[in-house]
Scaffold this active site. Structure first.
Site, mmCIF file in Angstrom:
data_model
loop_
_atom_site.group_PDB
_atom_site.id
_atom_site.type_symbol
_atom_site.label_atom_id
_atom_site.label_comp_id
_atom_site.label_asym_id
_atom_site.label_seq_id
_atom_site.Cartn_x
_atom_site.Cartn_y
_atom_site.Cartn_z
ATOM 1 N N ASP A 143 3.441 -1.575 -3.149
ATOM 2 C CA ASP A 143 4.281 -1.929 -4.339
ATOM 3 C C ASP A 143 5.552 -0.403 -4.094
ATOM 4 O O ASP A 143 5.280 0.529 -4.532
ATOM 5 C CB ASP A 143 4.458 -2.130 -5.488
ATOM 6 N N GLU A 153 0.661 -0.096 -7.778
ATOM 7 C CA GLU A 153 0.511 1.672 -8.504
ATOM 8 C C GLU A 153 1.491 2.090 -9.193
ATOM 9 O O GLU A 153 0.760 3.123 -9.800
ATOM 10 C CB GLU A 153 0.320 2.165 -7.078
#
Length: 487
Positions: free
Chosen positions: A123, A190
């Site tokens: 991400d 994350e």
């Protein structure tokens, strides 16, 4: 002999002894840099950079507001991984967590060896729309030009996902089989703390009884011109990372009309409290990662710096004072204090009843969240200020040894690829997904084999994120060598 002469002679003797100690320590401050044979490079598939470009074009953005989460883009990334790395997809044992985080297991031939875990996250942070005109290439176009690839995630951290995957796919094509089990853990959230990605993966591995020889995640880089006093590039291997805590402060005092203000308003009280916190930060101190940083890089520095670092036990105040002079080095020696939000008032002629503020702390290893809370409460010393911990917090990580198999393996692999680079342990001041894996191994390291300089370090989470194509290719080479060396 007159008393004054005796005193002067005594001082002279003391000075000579002090100088002798400094000199002795200087000449016994030996280099910790290892020398290894340079590894022969393999031919990297020219298609690798184009697959990386495709990965950057997929908008796997972790938004602050989960209602804005675009599951279709993450589904695209799932499909991309399956089609781009067919051997990894078919030959490794794979498992998905909350649809979009991936765990691959490459079974080894020797069950007596502990596994290793390589981590990265797929991400990325959002791109601020009003900043789009300032991007030299569209942030989700994956443009390749002038030996540079542009796009959100080029540094943080799709480069990790893709370089690891390319390395594994290359090894599978060449019929390589590891001796020890290899886990690949790719989280999908994350950037918002990893609650559904890394946390879920770590919990699963713990339930399976996995005890890793070492774990490697992002965090450290090859610093180009970022370490004062060192002329060469420095590969910074994170052996610990700071914790984080946000404290919310609130004050409620009777308000009224601005034409008749009281002695203190809610804004006055809260502003005073925040000012006290800023003026009285937690104390500076040496940490184990800083000691390692000094021991590894001090011997490579010019005379004056080397002399000071060789005598760190004696000259600690001088070193701490020098580190305090810049924000980046100051973060290495203290728990930082950063007011980030302040809210109060709705109209210019109304004295507000309430004032609220948030202060973020990045916590040194061996300092706890409770230490920070106790310090702040004591410094403010005002019962009118209510203090509450935010829902998101994390203790500083444990300390990982530089004597372990994992550190030595990473260190040697860096030197095989970059023999001219200095290596050093380091404290990571940001947070990584690896903090969720602390129960799986005492040896957690944070390093990405990419170069950052003063300009490019501002680009991840900022404008014009980009990476040299040569860095990407070398990253694949690094992971190939690392996995081979793990045998």
């Amino acid at each position: 002999m007159k008393p004054l002469k005796k005193v002067l002679l005594f001082l002279l003797v003391c000075l000579l002894i002090f100088a002798a100690i400094l000199t002795y320590n200087y000449f016994n401050f030996e280099s910790k840099q290892i020398s290894v044979e340079k590894a022969e490079k393999v031919a990297i598939d020219p298609g690798a950079i184009h697959r990386f470009s495709k990965a950057l074009q997929i908008k796997t953005v972790s938004p602050e507001n989960l209602a804005d989460f675009d599951s279709l883009e993450f589904k695209k990334f799932n499909d991309f991984m399956k089609s781009s790395y067919p051997l990894m997809d078919s030959l490794l044992i794979k498992k998905q967590f909350n649809d979009f985080s991936h765990l691959f297991l490459w079974k080894g031939t020797d069950t007596s060896l502990k596994p290793i875990i390589l981590m990265a996250h797929l991400d990325v942070v959002p791109v601020i729309e009003k900043n789009l005109p300032e991007w030299k290439s569209p942030p989700f176009a994956g443009v390749i030009k002038n030996d540079t690839i542009w796009g959100r995630g080029a540094i943080d951290d799709k480069v990790g996902v893709i370089a690891i995957s390319e390395a594994v796919e290359w090894l599978l094509k060449n019929n390589y089989r590891p001796k020890r089990d290899i886990y690949l853990a790719f989280g999908h959230d994350e950037e918002i703390g990893g609650p559904r990605g890394a946390t879920a993966i770590a919990s699963y591995l713990k339930d399976q009884g996995v005890e890793a020889e070492f774990i490697m995640d992002e965090g450290g880089v090859i610093a180009n011109g970022l370490v004062p006093g060192v002329s060469k590039d420095v590969a910074l291997i994170g052996t610990a990372e700071k914790g984080f805590l946000s404290l919310n402060f609130s004050v409620k005092i009777e308000g009224g009309h601005s034409s008749m203000p009281g002695k203190e308003t809610a804004i006055d009280v809260l502003a005073s409290a925040i000012s006290k916190i800023k003026k009285n930060p937690l104390p500076t101190k040496f940490t184990v990662p800083l000691e390692g940083f000094i021991d590894y890089l001090g011997p490579e520095m010019p005379f004056a710096n080397k002399l000071i670092f060789a005598n760190k036990g004696i000259l600690k105040p001088i070193i701490l004072s020098a580190f305090e002079k810049s924000p980046s080095s100051s973060a290495m020696i203290r728990t930082t204090t950063a007011p980030t939000i302040f809210n109060s008032g709705v109209k210019d002629n109304i004295i507000p009843q309430r004032a609220n503020a948030t202060v973020n702390f990045r916590i040194l290893p061996e300092t706890t969240i409770q230490d920070v809370l106790d310090h702040v409460t004591k410094v403010i010393n005002d019962d009118r200020v209510k203090i509450e911990k935010s829902s998101t917090m994390n203790e500083a990580s444990n300390l990982s040894s530089t004597d372990s198999y994992g550190f030595q393996l990473i260190n040697r692999t860096i030197k095989e690829l970059y023999p001219e680079v200095f290596t050093s342990p380091n404290l990571v001041v940001g947070a990584t997904d690896s903090r969720h894996f602390k129960l799986l191994s005492p040896n957690i390291y944070r390093f990405s084999p990419i170069h950052l300089n003063e300009d490019t370090k501002k680009s991840f989470h900022g404008l014009n994120e980009r990476l040299a194509v040569s860095d990407f290719n070398n990253g694949i080479q690094f992971y190939i060598n690392l996995l081979k060396n793990s045998n």
